[in-house]
Design an enzyme around this catalytic site. Structure first.
Site, mmCIF file in Angstrom:
data_model
loop_
_atom_site.group_PDB
_atom_site.id
_atom_site.type_symbol
_atom_site.label_atom_id
_atom_site.label_comp_id
_atom_site.label_asym_id
_atom_site.label_seq_id
_atom_site.Cartn_x
_atom_site.Cartn_y
_atom_site.Cartn_z
ATOM 1 N N GLU A 112 47.261 39.437 42.099
ATOM 2 C CA GLU A 112 48.005 39.339 40.836
ATOM 3 C C GLU A 112 49.301 38.563 41.033
ATOM 4 O O GLU A 112 49.701 37.774 40.165
ATOM 5 C CB GLU A 112 48.298 40.751 40.307
ATOM 6 C CG GLU A 112 47.053 41.508 39.881
ATOM 7 C CD GLU A 112 47.322 42.955 39.512
ATOM 8 O OE1 GLU A 112 46.576 43.500 38.685
ATOM 9 O OE2 GLU A 112 48.295 43.544 40.044
ATOM 10 N N GLU A 132 40.828 47.694 43.350
ATOM 11 C CA GLU A 132 41.347 48.915 42.716
ATOM 12 C C GLU A 132 40.240 49.826 42.197
ATOM 13 O O GLU A 132 40.369 51.061 42.215
ATOM 14 C CB GLU A 132 42.293 48.540 41.563
ATOM 15 C CG GLU A 132 43.658 48.063 41.997
ATOM 16 C CD GLU A 132 43.712 46.585 42.306
ATOM 17 O OE1 GLU A 132 44.814 46.037 42.433
ATOM 18 O OE2 GLU A 132 42.627 45.952 42.434
#
Length: 261
Positions: A112, A132
């Site tokens: 990210e 995740e």
């Protein structure tokens, strides 16, 4: 300059920012706050025009959130500082180009962070993932950004499976601009940064603000914001000396000299 886990190097109008936090360059709350301060200073310093973000070593760019720090008490919803996680992806009014030089693994929040840059250059051994899902949580920023950057179905597969993919695949989907041998990564990043540093900073600012503003608007509404000078960077550009310099240099068949004003 060294700010603990963050090291910076300046050459003229270019700032190199290195996340150097052994062993894997994971980011805890304190590191994130330092990064926010560094990128805010870059944003606000009129002498700086381009930033390069990379990781220390040649194995990890950044694996994201420091789970050991979390186990020791860092709250996942704690104070990340100005700019949010990694100091960059939520930093308001970042109207200067940022190059992500991805020197190794970029996963989770590290991926990210990497895609918060404007131009992504990856070492040929770089690898990526959004794992995740495997730990029962969500890659929040990636869930917003990734389907807008690459084909929707590919983005959803990566988010839903958390699988690893290499630099070649990232390039195939347009997630990175180019791949270079690992030992050439920083020289290529600096070559690109020097090219950008020689360009018109007020135009860069206008481009970045236009792109942000247009993200959630219909075409005509976004265009109206530009033509009616409702964006600060565009308003500054249209009344600038650089705007006149560009026209004069073109008519005089010479290279422009940009002043950023």
């Amino acid at each position: 300059m060294n700010e603990g886990p963050i090291k910076t190097r300046r050459e003229g109008a270019i700032l190199e920012v290195t996340l150097d936090r052994p062993r894997a360059n994971a980011i805890d709350l304190a590191t994130s706050r330092i990064m926010g301060d560094v990128f805010r200073e870059f944003r606000d310093n009129q002498q700086l025009r381009v930033a390069i973000l990379t990781g220390g070593g040649d194995k990890f760019f950044c694996p994201g959130w420091d789970l050991k720090a979390a186990a020791d008490g860092d709250a996942v919803d704690g104070d990340y500082g100005v700019g949010g996680f990694g100091g960059l992806q939520e930093l308001r009014d970042m109207n200067k180009p940022v190059i992500s030089a991805i020197n190794g693994i970029a996963c989770g929040g590290g991926l990210e962070l990497a895609i918060s840059g404007d131009i992504l250059i990856a070492a040929d051994h770089a690898r990526f993932a959004l794992p995740e899902i495997r730990s029962g949580t969500v890659a929040d920023a990636a869930s917003v950004k990734l389907p807008k950057r690459i084909p929707y179905h590919i983005a959803m597969e990566l988010l839903l499976t958390g699988r690893w993919f290499d630099a070649e695949e990232a390039h195939r989907w347009g997630l990175v601009n180019e791949i270079v041998p690992g030992d050439q990564l920083m020289s290529r990043a600096w070559e690109q940064a020097r090219l950008l540093a020689s360009g018109p900073p007020l135009v860069y600012a206008a481009i970045k603000e236009i792109v942000r503003d247009a993200e959630d608007k219909k075409f005509q509404d976004a265009l109206n914001h530009i033509t009616q000078r409702q964006l600060r960077s565009v308003d500054v550009l249209y009344d600038s000396q650089d705007q006149l310099e560009g026209a004069r240099a073109f008519s005089e068949k010479r290279d422009p000299v940009w002043q950023g004003r």
